[in-house]
Scaffold this motif. Structure first.
Motif, short mmCIF file in Angstrom:
data_model
loop_
_atom_site.label_atom_id
_atom_site.label_comp_id
_atom_site.label_asym_id
_atom_site.label_seq_id
_atom_site.Cartn_x
_atom_site.Cartn_y
_atom_site.Cartn_z
N VAL A 90 13.09 67.68 -4.72
CA VAL A 90 12.99 66.47 -5.55
C VAL A 90 11.86 66.57 -6.58
O VAL A 90 11.12 65.62 -6.81
N VAL A 91 11.73 67.75 -7.20
CA VAL A 91 10.76 67.92 -8.30
C VAL A 91 11.49 68.51 -9.51
O VAL A 91 11.01 69.43 -10.17
N ASP A 92 12.67 67.97 -9.79
CA ASP A 92 13.46 68.30 -10.98
C ASP A 92 13.77 69.80 -11.06
O ASP A 92 14.19 70.39 -10.09
N GLY A 93 13.51 70.42 -12.22
CA GLY A 93 13.89 71.80 -12.42
C GLY A 93 13.21 72.78 -11.50
O GLY A 93 13.72 73.88 -11.27
N ALA A 123 11.61 79.87 -18.82
CA ALA A 123 11.42 78.82 -19.83
C ALA A 123 10.95 77.51 -19.20
O ALA A 123 10.48 76.61 -19.91
N LEU A 124 11.04 77.40 -17.87
CA LEU A 124 10.70 76.15 -17.19
C LEU A 124 9.20 75.93 -17.14
O LEU A 124 8.42 76.86 -16.89
N VAL A 125 8.79 74.68 -17.33
CA VAL A 125 7.42 74.26 -17.10
C VAL A 125 7.42 73.37 -15.86
O VAL A 125 8.18 72.40 -15.79
N ASN A 126 6.58 73.70 -14.89
CA ASN A 126 6.52 72.91 -13.64
C ASN A 126 5.61 71.70 -13.85
O ASN A 126 4.40 71.78 -13.65
N VAL A 127 6.20 70.58 -14.26
CA VAL A 127 5.40 69.43 -14.63
C VAL A 127 5.33 68.38 -13.53
O VAL A 127 4.63 67.37 -13.68
N ASN A 128 6.01 68.58 -12.42
CA ASN A 128 5.99 67.58 -11.36
C ASN A 128 5.08 67.99 -10.21
O ASN A 128 4.38 69.01 -10.28
N ILE A 319 20.70 66.91 -10.57
CA ILE A 319 20.12 67.64 -11.69
C ILE A 319 20.67 69.06 -11.66
O ILE A 319 20.39 69.83 -10.74
N ASP A 320 21.47 69.38 -12.65
CA ASP A 320 22.12 70.69 -12.73
C ASP A 320 21.38 71.55 -13.75
O ASP A 320 21.21 71.16 -14.91
N VAL A 321 20.91 72.72 -13.29
CA VAL A 321 20.19 73.65 -14.16
C VAL A 321 21.00 74.94 -14.23
O VAL A 321 21.26 75.58 -13.21
N ARG A 322 21.40 75.32 -15.43
CA ARG A 322 22.16 76.55 -15.63
C ARG A 322 21.29 77.55 -16.37
O ARG A 322 20.90 77.33 -17.51
N GLN A 438 19.52 58.52 -15.72
CA GLN A 438 18.73 58.33 -14.51
C GLN A 438 18.64 59.64 -13.72
O GLN A 438 19.65 60.29 -13.47
N GLY A 439 17.43 60.02 -13.34
CA GLY A 439 17.21 61.25 -12.59
C GLY A 439 16.55 62.32 -13.41
O GLY A 439 15.62 62.98 -12.96
N PHE A 440 17.04 62.56 -14.62
CA PHE A 440 16.44 63.53 -15.54
C PHE A 440 16.81 63.11 -16.94
O PHE A 440 17.95 63.26 -17.37
N ILE A 441 15.85 62.59 -17.67
CA ILE A 441 16.12 62.10 -19.01
C ILE A 441 16.20 63.27 -19.98
O ILE A 441 15.52 64.29 -19.81
#
Length: 797
Positions: A90-93, A123-128, A319-322, A438-441
Motif C-alpha cells: 500500500v505504498v503505490d508504485g 524511473a520510479l521515485v519512492n515518495v511514500n 494501481i497497475d504499473v506496466r 481515487q487511489g493514484f491520481i
C-alpha cells in the motif's frame, strides 16, 4: 502443472538415497562461493574471494536458483546478511518496484553494475512511507536469476573507482557465459499459512506463483559464445489485511500484500574473438515487461468519495504499473602495446506506465469512468566507458596501473495522464470531494517535463605489490556534472598476508552520490478546492519557485567518508572473514514533510501567490553515521559415506545514527515548519535490522541434496507519527528448507518451503488499525506472507 509438481514432490519424498556417493558439483546454495574468481573492487588480475583487498561476497547461480524465489533482490537478501529487501505494501508504485538496501543505507547509495558496466536506475521515485523513501534506485529484479553466472557484492565504499552511488558498496551482476549446454525449469509455489491478525484468525492459500525459465549456450565461431536466457513469471496476489470493523458484517475488505504480477524477461549475452591477437567483441541485450497490480486503501460504501450508483458496497482501487525495461551494451577489448584496453557503450531505459483500475473520480459523480490512464515516467541512460590496465614490474614486485574515462548522459521525462485522471469534474465545487482518480491520481500537464544532464569523469587506480604478502592500492576519480559541477574522491586500501592462513585488510575512502534526475525534477500535484478556490498540493522540484519560497535550495551531491578494517583466516576447509566499517554521510538528500498553508499565516502568505495549499520537496542536509561488523564463516566437511556438508554462518551487525537533519531556511518563518519528522529519522535508524544472522547447511550425496537455512532478524521499527503509534516486527527466526533429487541424468526434482514454520512479524494492534488494512508492519525484512511451499522440476543438457 500444479498437479504434476505436487505429485513429483510426493514421489521425491519416497525415493531412498543411494548408498554409494557420486561426485557432484558444489551447490553452495546457502553460502557465498569463496573459490570463484572476483573482478569487482580491483582492476588488477582477478582473485578468489578470500584473496581480495576489500570484502567481496561471491554468490553463484546455484546459490540464487536453489530457493523458492527467482527474484534477484529476494534471493540476495535470503543469503547475504548485509542486504535487506522489505516487501512493502500500500505504498503505490513502490509495491511493484521494490528497493533493496545494503548495510542499512538508502537503496540508491549502492552502485549496481552489469558485467562491470553501470546499470540504469528505475524511473520510479519512492515518495511514500517505505524503507528507501525519497530514493530512485536500480530495480535488481529486471535481471532474472537464470541469466546470471554469479553476483559479486563489494562491501566497501568504491566511488573513487566506479563513481557516483558506490557509498555502501557495489553489486556486480555477471551474466552467464556459455557456448554449449543449457537448462530449463518449471516451478510452482503458493503460500499455505495460518494468519493471526489483531481481529482475525484464518488459514489462507494464495500468492500461487508459476515460473518458467531456461537458457542455452551456443558457439559463435571457433571460440565465441552466445548465451540466451528467458523467464516467464505469473504470480497471484496475497492478502494479509485484517477485518474491517467499519462494515457490517465485519469482514476483510482490503488487500494488503504482494501485487499480482505477469512478467516476461529475455537476455542475450555474447562474445566473439575478432582476430588471433586477442581482440574480442562482446555485448548483451536484455528486455523485461512487467505488469504489476497492487491495491490502494479500500473505500467503504459511506466514504465521501464513493459513488453508490457505481459501487453500492464501496470499492478497492487497484494501481497497475506496466514496466518496460531495456538493458544493453556493446564493447571491444584487447591489447595495445602491452596495455589491456576495454571500450564499451551501454544504453538502459525504464518506462513505467500507471493506471488506476476499479476506481472513480468522485467529482464526476455517477458519470465517472472506473479505469484511468495516469501517465508515465521514463528514465534513460547512455554510458561510454574506456578502461585501460597494465601490470608493470617494479623491482621484485609489480605495479598494476589502471586508468580510464567515462561519459554519461541521463534523461528523465514525465508524461501526463488522461484528463479524468487528475481533473475536477462537474461536482468539483464540492470541497469535500477529492479530484482525480481515487487511489493514484494522474500526472497533470503542468507536471510534464523532459530534462537531461551529462557528466564526464576520469580515474587513476594503482595497486602496488612490492612483495607477495603485501598489497597497497591508491585510487582517485574526478567528475564534472552539467548541473552541479565538480567532485573528486580518493581511496587508499591495503592488505598484508602474515601467512597463508591469516591476513589483515583495510581501506579509507571518500565517496559521493549525485542527486538523481528523479529527485531533482520529479513533480506530482493534485488540485483541491478551498473556499471556492482551486489550490494545488504535491511534490515540487527544489529549484521551483514554490519550493524556493519555502527555503529549498538546488540539490548538491551527497558526500561520504568510509573506513574499514578486517581480517581473513583460513585453514583447510575452514575460512573466516571479519570486517568492521564506519560510513559517515554528509549532505544526504531526503524528501521533506508536507508544508501546508494551514501551518501558519506566514506559510500561507508564501504559498498564496502560487495557488498552492501544501508542498514538499527534496533537500540536502541529513548527516548519518553507520557503524557495523560483517562476519562470514564457512566450513566444508567431505565424507566418504555421508556426503559433503557445506556449513556457513554469516552475520551483519549494523547501527545507523542520524546526527543532523535540515532545518528550514525560509526568511520570516517563526516558527519554521518541520522539514524532517521524527518518523523519517527513526526509519533511517531502525528501519532495517541492526542484527541479521544467516546460518546454513548444504548437503550433497550422490543424486540427493538438501539446503537448510535459518535466519535471525533483529526487531525492526516502523515508526508512526508519535511513539504511541510505532510498530515493531519483533525478533524473529525464519527457517528455509529445500530437498533435491536427481531423478534421471539431467533431470532434478526439488521441493521446499521458505519460512517453514510460518513466522510473522508482530501484528498491528487493533487500536492502531481502525480500517483493517495494514495488519502487519510492512518494514518487515522477511515480509508478512508466512509459509511459502514450492516444487521445481529442472532439466540440464
Amino acid at each position: 502443472m500444479k498437479t504434476l509438481l505436487l505429485a513429483g514432490t510426493a514421489l521425491a519424498a519416497t525415493i531412498a538415497v543411494p548408498a554409494v556417493a557420486q561426485d557432484t558439483a558444489s551447490s553452495t546454495a546457502g553460502q557465498p562461493d569463496e573459490q570463484a574468481i572476483v573482478v569487482t573492487g580491483s582492476r588488477a588480475a582477478p582473485r578468489s574471494a578470500l584473496d581480495t583487498v576489500s570484502p567481496v561476497d561471491v554468490l553463484s547461480n546455484q546459490a540464487l536458483s536453489q530457493q523458492g524465489t527467482t527474484e534477484i533482490a529476494q534471493a540476495l537478501a535470503n543469503i547475504a546478511p548485509s542486504i535487506d529487501f522489505p516487501r512493502s505494501a500500500v505504498v503505490d508504485g513502490t509495491d511493484s518496484i521494490r528497493p533493496a538496501t545494503l548495510r542499512g543505507l538508502s537503496p540508491d547509495q549502492t552502485l549496481v553494475l552489469v558485467n562491470g558496466v553501470r546499470a540504469h536506475a528505475s524511473a520510479l521515485v519512492n515518495v511514500n512511507g517505505s524503507v528507501g523513501r525519497g530514493s530512485s534506485a536500480v530495480d535488481l529484479n529486471t535481471v532474472p536469476s537464470v541469466a546470471i553466472g554469479q553476483i559479486e557484492v563489494l562491501r566497501d565504499g568504491a566511488s573513487a573507482q566506479y563513481g557516483s552511488d558506490a557509498i555502501a558498496g557495489v553489486i556486480n551482476l555477471r551474466l552467464r557465459e556459455a557456448r554449449s549446454g543449457g537448462g530449463a525449469s518449471v516451478s510452482y509455489g503458493e503460500y499455505l499459512s495460518h494468519v493471526q491478525t489483531a481481529r482475525d484468525d484464518r488459514h489462507v492459500s494464495d500468492g500461487d506463483t508459476t515460473t518458467l525459465n531456461g537458457w542455452v549456450g551456443l558457439p559463435l565461431g571457433a571460440e565465441g559464445f552466445l548465451t540466451i536466457s528467458g523467464e516467464f513469471l505469473d504470480r497471484n496476489p496475497t492478502n494479509r489485511s485484517d477485518i474491517d470493523p467499519r462494515v457490517q458484517p465485519p469482514r476483510v475488505r482490503a488487500r494488503f500484500g504482494d501485487p499480482e504480477v505477469d512478467q516476461y524477461t529475455g537476455f542475450v549475452n555474447a562474445g566473439i574473438p575478432l582476430a588471433a591477437d586477442g581482440w574480442q567483441l562482446y555485448g548483451w541485450t536484455g528486455y523485461q515487461y512487467r505488469d504489476s497490480t497492487s491495491a490502494a486503501f479500500n473505500r467503504p460504501s459511506n466514504n465521501v468519495n464513493n459513488v453508490p450508483a457505481i459501487y453500492p458496497d464501496g470499492f478497492l482501487p487497484k494501481i497497475d504499473v506496466r514496466s518496460h525495461d531495456l538493458n544493453s551494451a556493446v564493447g571491444l577489448r584487447g591489447d595495445v602495446s602491452d596495455w589491456n584496453v576495454d571500450l564499451n557503450i551501454s544504453y538502459g531505459r525504464n518506462r513505467l506506465d500507471f493506471r488506476t483500475q476499479d476506481s472513480l473520480n468522485a467529482t464526476y459523480g455517477a458519470q465517472s469512468q472506473t479505469d484511468f490512464y495516469d501517465g508515465a515516467l521514463i528514465y534513460d541512460q547512455w554510458v561510454t566507458g574506456l578502461d585501460v590496465t597494465r601490470e608493470v614490474p617494479v623491482g621484485s614486485g609489480s605495479l598494476n596501473v589502471a586508468w580510464g574515462a567515462e561519459y554519461r548522459r541521463e534523461g528523465y521525462r514525465i508524461i501526463a495522464g488522461e484528463p479524468a485522471s487528475y481533473n475536477r469534474g462537474p461536482l468539483g465545487g464540492n470541497t469535500a470531494l477529492a479530484g482525480g482518480a481515487q487511489g493514484f491520481i494522474g500526472f497533470q500537464p503542468a507536471n510534464e517535463l523532459e530534462v537531461h544532464r551529462s557528466n564526464v569523469s576520469g580515474y587513476l587506480d594503482l595497486e602496488y605489490k612490492p612483495v607477495e604478502q603485501f598489497t597497497v592500492g591508491v585510487a582517485g576519480r574526478a567528475e564534472h556534472y552539467s548541473d552541479f559541477g565538480w567532485t573528486a574522491n580518493g581511496k587508499l586500501s591495503a592488505r598484508y598476508d602474515f601467512s597463508q592462513q591469516f591476513a589483515l585488510r583495510g581501506a579509507v575512502s571518500t565517496g559521493f552520490r549525485a542527486p538523481s534526475l528523479q529527485q531533482s525534477y520529479f513533480t506530482s500535484t493534485a488540485s483541491v478546492i478551498q473556499d471556492g478556490n482551486v489550490l494545488e498540493t504535491g511534490t515540487y522540484p527544489a529549484t521551483s519557485a514554490i519550493a524556493s519560497a519555502l527555503g529549498a535550495l538546488p540539490l548538491e551531491p551527497e558526500k561520504s567518508t568510509n573506513l574499514s578494517f578486517g581480517g581473513v583466516f583460513r585453514s583447510g576447509h575452514f575460512s573466516l572473514t571479519v570486517d568492521a566499517y564506519q560510513i559517515t554521510i554528509r549532505d544526504q538528500i531526503g524528501l521533506s514533510e508536507n508544508i501546508a498553508a494551514t501551518f501558519s499565516p506566514q506559510v500561507a502568505a508564501l504559498l498564496a501567490p502560487f495557488g498552492v495549499q501544501a508542498a514538499r520537496f527534496y533537500i540536502n542536509g541529513i548527516k548519518t553515521r553507520t557503524r557495523g561488523l560483517d562476519i562470514v564463516a564457512n566450513y566444508r566437511i567431505p565424507t566418504a559415506s555421508a556426503g559433503r556438508f557445506d556449513l556457513s554462518l554469516a552475520a551483519n551487525l549494523n547501527d545507523v545514527d542520524v546526527l543532523r537533519v535540515p532545518t528550514n531556511t525560509a526568511a520570516g518563518l517563526d516558527p519554521a515548519p518541520l522539514l524532517f519528522a521524527r518518523s523519517r529519522i527513526l526509519t533511517y535508524e531502525e528501519g532495517t535490522p541492526e542484527t541479521k544472522i544467516v546460518g546454513s547447511v548444504d548437503w550433497n550425496l550422490g543424486r540427493a541434496g538438501a539446503t537448510l537455512r535459518g535466519t535471525y532478524y533483529d526487531s525492526v521499527l516502523q515508526p508512526g507519527s508519535t511513539e504511541a503509534s510505532d510498530l515493531r516486527t519483533g525478533q524473529k527466526f525464519v527457517v528455509d528448507l529445500e530437498a533435491r533429487y536427481q531423478v534421471l541424468n539431467g533431470v532434478r526434482l526439488a521441493v521446499g518451503a521458505n519460512n517453514l514454520f510460518d513466522v510473522y512479524p508482530d501484528a498491528v494492534p487493533a487500536a492502531l488499525n481502525s480500517t483493517g488494512v495494514t495488519a502487519f508492519p510492512f518494514y518487515s525484512p522477511f515480509g508478512f506472507n508466512g509459509r511459502f511451499v514450492y516444487g521445481r522440476l529442472s532439466l540440464e543438457f
